[in-house]
Scaffold this motif. Structure first.
Motif, PDB file in Angstrom:
ATOM      1  N   THR A   1       0.843  -1.204   0.000  1.00  0.00           N
ATOM      2  CA  THR A   1       0.000   0.000   0.000  1.00  0.00           C
ATOM      3  C   THR A   1       0.880   1.258   0.000  1.00  0.00           C
ATOM      4  O   THR A   1       0.646   2.191  -0.780  1.00  0.00           O
ATOM      5  CB  THR A   1      -0.942   0.006   1.221  1.00  0.00           C
ATOM      6  OG1 THR A   1      -1.620  -1.253   1.259  1.00  0.00           O
ATOM      7  CG2 THR A   1      -1.950   1.122   1.161  1.00  0.00           C
TER       8      THR A   1
ATOM      9  N   SER B   1      -8.483  -3.054   6.784  1.00  0.00           N
ATOM     10  CA  SER B   1      -8.843  -4.473   6.684  1.00  0.00           C
ATOM     11  C   SER B   1      -9.440  -4.972   8.006  1.00  0.00           C
ATOM     12  O   SER B   1     -10.261  -5.895   8.011  1.00  0.00           O
ATOM     13  CB  SER B   1      -7.627  -5.323   6.334  1.00  0.00           C
ATOM     14  OG  SER B   1      -7.120  -4.925   5.094  1.00  0.00           O
ATOM     15  N   ASP B   2      -9.014  -4.367   9.110  1.00  0.00           N
ATOM     16  CA  ASP B   2      -9.617  -4.727  10.406  1.00  0.00           C
ATOM     17  C   ASP B   2     -11.123  -4.494  10.355  1.00  0.00           C
ATOM     18  O   ASP B   2     -11.912  -5.313  10.826  1.00  0.00           O
ATOM     19  CB  ASP B   2      -9.035  -3.852  11.532  1.00  0.00           C
ATOM     20  CG  ASP B   2      -7.548  -4.065  11.760  1.00  0.00           C
ATOM     21  OD1 ASP B   2      -7.059  -5.161  11.441  1.00  0.00           O
ATOM     22  OD2 ASP B   2      -6.887  -3.132  12.258  1.00  0.00           O
TER      23      ASP B   2
HETATM   24  N1  ASP Z   1      -3.343  -2.256   3.201  1.00  0.00           N
HETATM   25  C1  ASP Z   1      -4.031  -1.228   3.944  1.00  0.00           C
HETATM   26  C2  ASP Z   1      -3.033  -0.387   4.719  1.00  0.00           C
HETATM   27  O1  ASP Z   1      -1.829  -0.615   4.628  1.00  0.00           O
HETATM   28  C3  ASP Z   1      -5.110  -1.766   4.827  1.00  0.00           C
HETATM   29  C4  ASP Z   1      -4.665  -2.712   5.931  1.00  0.00           C
HETATM   30  O2  ASP Z   1      -3.546  -3.208   5.897  1.00  0.00           O
HETATM   31  O3  ASP Z   1      -5.472  -2.954   6.839  1.00  0.00           O
HETATM   32  O4  ASP Z   1      -3.413   0.535   5.375  1.00  0.00           O
END
Ligand code: ASP
Ligand code: ADP
Ligand code: MG
Length: 416
Positions: free
Chosen positions: A47, A153-154
């Motif tokens: 990300t 994602s949580d």
């Molecule tokens: N990939 C996203 C982030 O790095 C979401 C997550 O990891 O929960 O923020």
């Protein structure tokens, strides 16, 4: 057959080897007869890498396109995990957030979940498949791809657990639970056995990135009990749940530190109704995330007929400082504010515990501990279960250590 929602964070799926390990865990759980929905994050660093690429092309990339871009990170992991499971003979299906029925509002990059339509997930489960869902993303009613804010994602996992009425919701990460302080920076930190939603929410919103704050808010609202645990071992983790009377015995549950903050002081603001409203409405509209607003006592400026003036100080995340500067400068030019002082390099230290409701003197105890450690306090704010102070960023780790020691968090769990 129990229905489990599991979420694996970025480090747990950081490379193919780790994805294989997660596949082994999931396959084992499936063999035991559990029905499984598995939410995954992007592989760690992905990300951030995507964000960096976009920012190299444009300083202020459009949020719609950013969402489209960032959502690809999680999609990669879902497909890889599904393939790894299929190669083990486990029936699995990978789904985007939209395919899994995550419907959001249209606030790109920090969308809110409006509802979840779980029929597709349910029919795959019924057919005996492990359902792998891309975390951190959804889709608006109009079909636009959205993301749910960093760490989102949580939230996907908690929302699915709520809607599917899962028996268990497990958040797998790279630490084996929620600790009394970030275990990476505080070696004395201890794992907490169970913690209330309110404490977890306060810790998460003040720098403990082990859980996304909004996901905890959602869990509280829908009564989703969840466990934070490690994907690298079999140790029991931390249960996050409704508070129980016994939890109040612990005065301070944990300490958190939010770095990379900045302080903005508006000197000589006209002290009359509507000024703060106008300033902060504009700041909110400009998308600047303000916290810890402190207004000083109003003083007359001297001279006959002079109007009273006051000073207002607030904090913003450091990366929002340029936006704040750009927004506030016209107010200074128009004479609404005499002078504006911007200060980078500050951090917010918070101590959190529901026991504070029934114990007095906690703030004084914290201030004494910080004084003894030579940490200067620049701002203070308190709520029912939290005390936050702004300190020099360079003193942040020292401040955490002093508070942690003062409230004896490193000893037997939470004992004072
Ligand atoms: N990939 C996203 C982030 O790095 C979401 C997550 O990891 O929960 O923020
Ligand atoms: P994931 O990628 O699994 O979502 P995160 O990096 O978002 O994991 O969150 C886990 C990290 O949170 C840990 O590596 C740890 O450094 C950090 N952390 C901060 N505060 C705490 C705390 N009080 N307890 C546990 N971990 C914490
Ligand atoms: Mg996370």
């Amino acid at each position: 057959m129990a229905l489990l929602v599991q979420k694996y964070g970025g480090t747990s799926v950081a490379n193919l080897e780790r994805i294989q390990k997660v596949a082994d865990r999931v396959a084992e759980s499936r063999r035991k007869g559990n029905r499984l929905v598995v939410v995954v994050s992007a592989m760690s660093g992905v990300t951030d890498g995507l964000l960096k690429m976009a920012r190299e092309l444009c300083k202020d990339p459009s949020e719609r396109e950013m969402d489209l871009l960032l959502a690809t990170g999680e999609q990669t992991t879902t497909a890889l995990l599904a393939i790894a499971l299929q190669s083990r003979g486990v029936e699995a299906v990978a789904m985007t957030g939209a395919q899994a029925g995550i419907v959001t509002d249209g606030t790109h990059t920090k969308a809110r979940i409006a509802n979840v339509t779980p029929q597709a997930v349910q029919s795959h489960l019924k057919a005996g498949r492990v359902v792998i869902v891309a975390g951190f993303q959804g889709q608006t009613m109009e079909g636009q791809i959205t993301t749910l804010g960093r760490g989102g994602s949580d939230l996907t996992a908690i929302a699915l657990a709520a809607v599917l009425k899962a028996e268990r919701c497990e958040i797998y990460t790279d630490v084996d639970g929620v600790y009394t302080a970030d275990p990476r920076t505080e070696p004395q930190a201890k794992k907490i056995g169970e913690i209330s939603y309110d404490e977890m929410l306060e810790l998460a919103s003040t720098g403990a990135k082990v859980m996304q704050a909004r996901s905890v808010e959602f869990a509280k609202k829908f009564g989703v009990v969840f466990e934070v645990r490690s994907s690298f071992n079999e140790l029991r983790g931390t249960m996050v749940k409704e508070e129980a009377k016994s939890m109040e015995r612990v005065v301070v549950r944990g300490v958190s530190l939010e770095k990379s903050q900045a302080k903005v002081t508006l000197v000589g603001v006209a002290d009359r109704p509507g000024v703060a409203a106008k300033l902060f409405t504009g700041i909110a509209k400009a998308g600047i995330n303000v916290d810890m607003i402190v207004q000083n006592v109003s003083l007359p400026t001297g001279g006959k007929g002079s109007k009273p003036q006051t000073d207002i100080t607030f904090t913003v995340p450091r990366e929002e400082l340029p936006k704040a500067r750009k927004f506030l400068e016209p107010f200074r030019r128009a004479g609404w504010v005499k002078q504006i002082v911007f200060q980078e390099g500050v951090a917010k230290l918070s101590v959190v515990g529901i026991g504070m409701r029934s114990h007095s003197g906690v703030a004084a105890q914290l201030f004494r501990a910080l004084a003894a450690a030579g940490v200067n306090i620049q701002m203070i704010s308190t709520s029912e279960i939290k005390i936050t102070v702004v300190v020099d960023e360079g003193m942040g780790a020292k401040a955490v250590r002093a508070a942690h020691r003062e409230f004896r968090l490193g000893g037997r769990e939470g004992k004072r």
